[in-house]
Design an enzyme around this catalytic site. Structure first.
Site, PDB file in Angstrom:
ATOM      1  CD  GLU A 195      28.922  15.768 -17.356  1.00 53.22           C
ATOM      2  OE1 GLU A 195      28.318  15.988 -18.416  1.00 53.22           O
ATOM      3  OE2 GLU A 195      28.472  15.009 -16.466  1.00 53.22           O
TER       4      GLU A 195
ATOM      5  CE  LYS B  55      27.008  13.820 -21.638  1.00 58.15           C
ATOM      6  NZ  LYS B  55      26.307  14.541 -20.536  1.00 58.15           N
TER       7      LYS B  55
ATOM      8  CB  CYS C  84      27.889  12.204 -17.658  1.00 51.78           C
ATOM      9  SG  CYS C  84      26.622  12.269 -16.365  1.00 51.78           S
TER      10      CYS C  84
END
Length: 282
Positions: free
Chosen positions: A40, A107, A143
């Protein structure tokens, strides 16, 4: 499948980070990898304004990554930032294919935790994403997404045998342990390989101690039975790992959590007993 984990350390210069990513793509291809996964925020680290560096997924930064993937004949996944309509940015994973196609995953779950508020500058995505590598379906998560098991079982139901998780994990007490446990738990939840690739610890101690999630290293691959098959330390590293995809089918037969899962309604009515009349008689 041969997967390269490219544990790099991004700084605040997208051009320099692009050179690192392109070199990593070439390195992974030279080691006969089918897929190379970067962290990321490979485009630019956290802790600096992201809106000025954001580019569309068909912009020059992404173009260069796609060109390197085409040149090297490999699929690459790398974190970048793309503009959102509301003035924020998306935390996007660029999936660059060797045939020149590209896909973006924005995300879903934003890191509003441990004193950091990602949603202040980053807009959430809305759609899970999978892609193909040599006939194998690969899912993506980013993440903080790793804390949400439903996304991983959902990606498995979409056909994913491998799920990659680029991350820039925040430092702090217990955080490394949480990361290692979560990568393993999500592999068990989804009976898939989970490939978690993190930012290495920044060389600049001021950046590492800034309070922004700039990375702790410790990239990890866990197989569908929960066995850790590769684990890095905190330093910059790129290596290639063979995934035995036959384990996915074996796990889904022996550990059939996807088939056995019960989908509960969102609101449950509890079973109550009248303590004054427990047998229900008038």
């Amino acid at each position: 499948m041969r997967v390269a984990m490219a544990q790099i350390s991004s700084d605040d210069d997208p051009a320099a980070n692009l050179s690192t990513v392109v070199a990593g793509i070439r390195d992974a291809a030279a080691q006969d990898a089918d897929l190379v996964v970067f962290p990321e925020a490979a485009m630019c680290r956290f802790g600096v304004p992201l809106k000025p560096i954001a580019q569309p997924i068909d912009g020059p930064w992404a173009d260069a990554v796609v060109a390197a993937a085409v040149e090297s004949g490999i699929t690459a996944v790398a974190g970048m930032f793309t503009p959102a309509d509301d003035g924020r940015v998306y935390n996007t994973l660029l999936i660059a294919q060797p045939d020149g196609t590209r896909v973006g995953y924005d995300k879903l779950h934003l890191y509003d935790a441990f004193g950091f508020q990602e949603s202040r500058t980053v807009a959430p995505g809305t759609t899970p994403v999978t892609f193909d590598v040599g006939g194998t379906t690969v899912g993506v998560a980013t993440c903080y997404d790793v804390r949400f098991p439903g996304l991983f079982s959902g990606l498995a139901r979409l056909g994913a045998d491998v799920i990659v998780v680029p991350t820039s994990w925040g430092a702090g007490p217990g955080k490394r342990h949480q990361w290692e446990v979560l990568v393993t738990a999500r592999a068990l939840d989804s009976t898939s390989f989970v490939v978690g690739v993190g930012q290495a610890v920044p060389a600049d101690p001021d950046v590492a101690d800034s309070g922004a999630p700039t990375g702790i290293g410790h990239s990890q691959i866990t197989d569908p039975f929960g066995t850790v098959v590769a684990a890095y330390d905190e330093s910059v590293k790129l290596d290639v790992h063979e995934l035995d995809l036959a384990l996915v089918e074996k796990a889904r037969k022996q550990l059939a959590v996807l088939a056995n899962e019960i989908h509960l309604p969102t609101a449950l009515t509890p079973h109550r007993i009248d303590t004054e009349n427990p047998d229900g008689r008038a």
